[in-house]
Design an enzyme around this catalytic site. Structure first.
Site, PDB file in Angstrom:
ATOM      1  CE1 TYR A 154      -3.885   2.290   0.704  1.00 36.76           C
ATOM      2  CE2 TYR A 154      -2.470   3.231   2.397  1.00 36.76           C
ATOM      3  CZ  TYR A 154      -3.614   3.297   1.617  1.00 36.76           C
ATOM      4  OH  TYR A 154      -4.472   4.361   1.748  1.00 36.76           O
ATOM      5  CE  LYS A 158      -3.593   4.810  -1.811  1.00 38.53           C
ATOM      6  NZ  LYS A 158      -4.656   5.454  -2.579  1.00 38.53           N
TER       7      LYS A 158
END
Ligand code: NAI
Length: 246
Positions: A154, A158
């Site tokens: 993640y 990002k």
């Protein structure tokens, strides 16, 4: 005068959470919103917002599929003739420490959080170029900057959004298109509701403004970067986290 009157906006992942907050705020400002989501719940969200006077419609779109995105964009263009704003908000987590993370969990996060940026830009930028106007804003995260246990996939995805934003803004600035990112901090949504209560309380205690953020807080942050007045801001990542800087 409402800030987005007459503007056509795509909001991905709009069925719930931050996406729903953005849809509400943008509809209040007069935008016509295409709410994209894989969840059929998006229809109910759009109906609720429309009941309060919003110009909003749901499209079942998977942002990790070029075919699905191209089809939805073609429909928006045939009906409204333009796309002023693209909000890349859809995102997923598949948290697991690196020793336990499967290749599929890594790939799923990259497909939805990163491939989607390429896919939506390929579909939308040509129309913004023709109109000589556009705003593209994508959801990064505080965890791109500070990391989090169990989020190598993640956090990497990002952080990729920030790099994508820097480069795309250089390519499309000459067409009067700005490209920015927002890095939300700790926001109350289904994604964070699933965390243990003590972790939630510990998170809140780190926030200088003394509360968790709301989807509407995020909606207003997106609204600022989506406005015509923000035309000289591009390639920027706005940290919307109540002061809890990494
Ligand atoms: P959420 O999980 O509540 O909502 C995400 C939405 O995206 C859901 O409606 C989901 O169905 C949709 N979605 C997932 N995969 C999709 C796909 N392939 N195609 C179309 N739609 C898809 O998440 P939340 O909390 O509202 O987060 C929104 C964005 O903000 C995400 O990108 C997230 O990573 C980011 N973010 C959220 C934070 C938080 O505290 N809630 C903090 C930092 C960033």
């Amino acid at each position: 005068m409402k800030k987005l009157e007459g503007q056509v906006v795509i909001i991905t992942g709009g069925a719930r959470g931050i996406g729903e907050g953005i849809c509400k705020v943008f509809c209040n400002e007069g935008a016509t919103v295409a709410l994209w989501d894989v969840l059929e719940e998006g229809q109910k969200t759009a109906d609720r917002i429309a009941k309060n006077g919003g110009k909003i419609f749901y499209q079942n779109v998977d942002v990790s599929s070029q075919e699905s995105v191209d089809k939805a964009v073609a429909k928006v263009i045939s009906e409204y003739g333009k796309i002023d704003v693209l909000i890349n908000n859809a995102g997923i987590i598949r948290d697991r420490s690196i020793l336990k993370m499967s290749r599929e969990e890594w790939d799923q996060v990259m497909r939805v959080n990163v491939d989607s940026l390429y896919i939506t830009a390929k579909a939308v930028v040509p129309h913004m170029k023709t109109a000589n106007y556009g705003r593209i804003i994508s959801a990064s995260s505080v965890n791109a900057f500070q990391g989090a246990f169990g989020q190598t996939n993640y956090s990497a995805s990002k952080a990729a959004i920030v790099g994508f934003t820097h480069s795309l803004c250089r390519e499309v600035g000459k067409y009067n298109i700005t490209v920015n990112a927002i890095a939300p901090g700790f926001i109350k949504t289904e994604m964070t509701d699933s965390m243990p209560q003590d972790v939630i309380q510990a998170g809140i205690s780190m926030i200088p403004v003394g509360r968790i953020g709301t989807p509407e807080d995020m909606g207003h942050a997106y609204l600022f970067l989506a406005s015509k007045e923000a035309g000289f801001i591009s390639g920027h990542t706005l940290h919307a986290n109540g002061g809890a800087m990494p």
